[in-house]
Motif scaffolding. Structure first.
Motif, PDB file in Angstrom:
ATOM      1  N   GLY A 177      25.502  39.814-140.429  1.00 18.84           N
ATOM      2  CA  GLY A 177      24.090  39.458-140.446  1.00 18.84           C
ATOM      3  C   GLY A 177      23.387  40.156-141.591  1.00 18.84           C
ATOM      4  O   GLY A 177      23.629  41.337-141.838  1.00 18.84           O
ATOM      5  N   HIS A 178      22.521  39.413-142.310  1.00 20.97           N
ATOM      6  CA  HIS A 178      21.846  39.997-143.468  1.00 20.97           C
ATOM      7  C   HIS A 178      20.440  39.422-143.594  1.00 20.97           C
ATOM      8  O   HIS A 178      20.093  38.406-142.972  1.00 20.97           O
ATOM      9  N   ILE A 179      19.628  40.061-144.400  1.00 23.26           N
ATOM     10  CA  ILE A 179      18.268  39.590-144.655  1.00 23.26           C
ATOM     11  C   ILE A 179      18.354  38.240-145.370  1.00 23.26           C
ATOM     12  O   ILE A 179      19.145  38.080-146.308  1.00 23.26           O
ATOM     13  N   PRO A 180      17.590  37.245-144.922  1.00 20.39           N
ATOM     14  CA  PRO A 180      17.670  35.911-145.526  1.00 20.39           C
ATOM     15  C   PRO A 180      17.495  35.942-147.041  1.00 20.39           C
ATOM     16  O   PRO A 180      16.576  36.577-147.568  1.00 20.39           O
ATOM     17  N   GLY A 181      18.416  35.264-147.728  1.00 22.81           N
ATOM     18  CA  GLY A 181      18.348  35.175-149.182  1.00 22.81           C
ATOM     19  C   GLY A 181      19.049  36.291-149.923  1.00 22.81           C
ATOM     20  O   GLY A 181      19.215  36.216-151.144  1.00 22.81           O
ATOM     21  N   ALA A 182      19.455  37.342-149.210  1.00 24.07           N
ATOM     22  CA  ALA A 182      20.121  38.467-149.875  1.00 24.07           C
ATOM     23  C   ALA A 182      21.530  38.079-150.298  1.00 24.07           C
ATOM     24  O   ALA A 182      22.177  37.239-149.665  1.00 24.07           O
TER      25      ALA A 182
ATOM     26  N   ARG B 125      14.228  38.300-138.926  1.00 21.96           N
ATOM     27  CA  ARG B 125      15.454  37.661-138.463  1.00 21.96           C
ATOM     28  C   ARG B 125      16.576  37.906-139.456  1.00 21.96           C
ATOM     29  O   ARG B 125      16.344  38.299-140.611  1.00 21.96           O
ATOM     30  N   LEU B 126      17.804  37.653-139.032  1.00 25.36           N
ATOM     31  CA  LEU B 126      18.980  37.795-139.883  1.00 25.36           C
ATOM     32  C   LEU B 126      19.658  36.452-140.071  1.00 25.36           C
ATOM     33  O   LEU B 126      19.571  35.568-139.215  1.00 25.36           O
ATOM     34  N   GLU B 127      20.352  36.321-141.187  1.00 23.75           N
ATOM     35  CA  GLU B 127      21.226  35.175-141.435  1.00 23.75           C
ATOM     36  C   GLU B 127      22.667  35.651-141.326  1.00 23.75           C
ATOM     37  O   GLU B 127      22.968  36.812-141.588  1.00 23.75           O
ATOM     38  N   SER B 128      23.558  34.765-140.967  1.00 24.64           N
ATOM     39  CA  SER B 128      24.988  35.063-140.946  1.00 24.64           C
ATOM     40  C   SER B 128      25.671  34.326-142.075  1.00 24.64           C
ATOM     41  O   SER B 128      25.245  33.229-142.464  1.00 24.64           O
ATOM     42  N   ALA B 129      26.710  34.940-142.614  1.00 28.37           N
ATOM     43  CA  ALA B 129      27.431  34.311-143.728  1.00 28.37           C
ATOM     44  C   ALA B 129      28.215  33.101-143.231  1.00 28.37           C
ATOM     45  O   ALA B 129      28.660  33.058-142.096  1.00 28.37           O
TER      46      ALA B 129
END
Length: 223
Positions: free
Chosen positions: A151-156, A219-223
């Protein structure tokens, strides 16, 4: 009435509140909670990330679970732990901010810990959110790649700290570069920002890392 002669009507409530406070009264347990803020982990993963032996990690998790601060799910022979709710993350955020802003001993320890990077002015999670909206920055996640994928910050984009130098030439010179790492006391992102500054890049880091982003409701995004 208690053994000390104290028997005010609300004693039972304060006793249970005290149990929660006691569960938080451990540097190891606080560290485990911070690590769990960005996603669930097995006991083995937690032990490795916290640099605590497996037996002690398991014991501390049982205390946190009894206080309903963490929850677990079984997958075969493994148990995956997570924060019991988003409210736990919010509580941790308030606790960290209050302690750093109002308790002199905590503030001194934090300032000493980051003294090598005192020339950098970090961004808060709220400031980062506003910068993401205008597209003026490039955000890099300098944690190990498997943490980015969780999980990461969106767009990172993922550039682990150990790989930063080999990616320098590909990084833009016309956008501010914002680095972040795992927790509130992770030094990987300020180290990255310092290296980028030496390479003539406009750079800084996120105060509190990905945990502060989550504490603020991000929120987080997943790869």
């Amino acid at each position: 009435m208690s053994a000390t002669g104290e028997g005010f009507p609300e004693l039972g409530i304060y006793t249970e509140l005290g149990r929660v406070g006691k569960a938080l009264a451990s540097p190891i347990r606080l560290r485990l909670l911070d690590i769990l803020t960005d996603g669930e982990r097995t006991v083995e993963e937690l032990a490795a990330d916290a640099h605590v032996n497996l037996k002690n990690t398991s014991s501390q998790l049982q205390i946190l679970r009894a206080a309903q601060l963490v929850a677990g799910r079984r997958d075969g022979v493994r148990i995956h732990y997570r924060l019991a709710s988003d409210d736990v993350a919010a509580l941790l955020g308030v606790f960290h901010r209050f302690s750093r802003d109002n308790v002199a001993a905590v503030r001194t320890e934090v300032e000493m810990y980051f003294a090598e990077h005192a020339d950098l002015t970090p961004l808060t999670a709220a400031e980062l959110r506003s910068r993401l909206d205008d597209g003026s920055v490039l955000v890099i996640d300098v944690r190990p790649r498997h943490e980015y994928e969780r999980g990461h910050i969106p767009g990172a984009i993922s550039i682990p700290l150990g790989e930063l130098r080999e990616h320098l030439d590909a990084l833009p010179t016309d956008r501010r570069i914002i680095a972040y790492c795992q927790g509130p006391y992770c030094v990987a992102s300020p180290t990255a920002a310092s290296e980028l500054a030496v390479a003539q890049r406009d750079s800084t880091y996120v105060d509190g890392g990905i945990t502060s982003w989550i504490w603020s409701g991000g929120r987080l995004e997943s790869a």
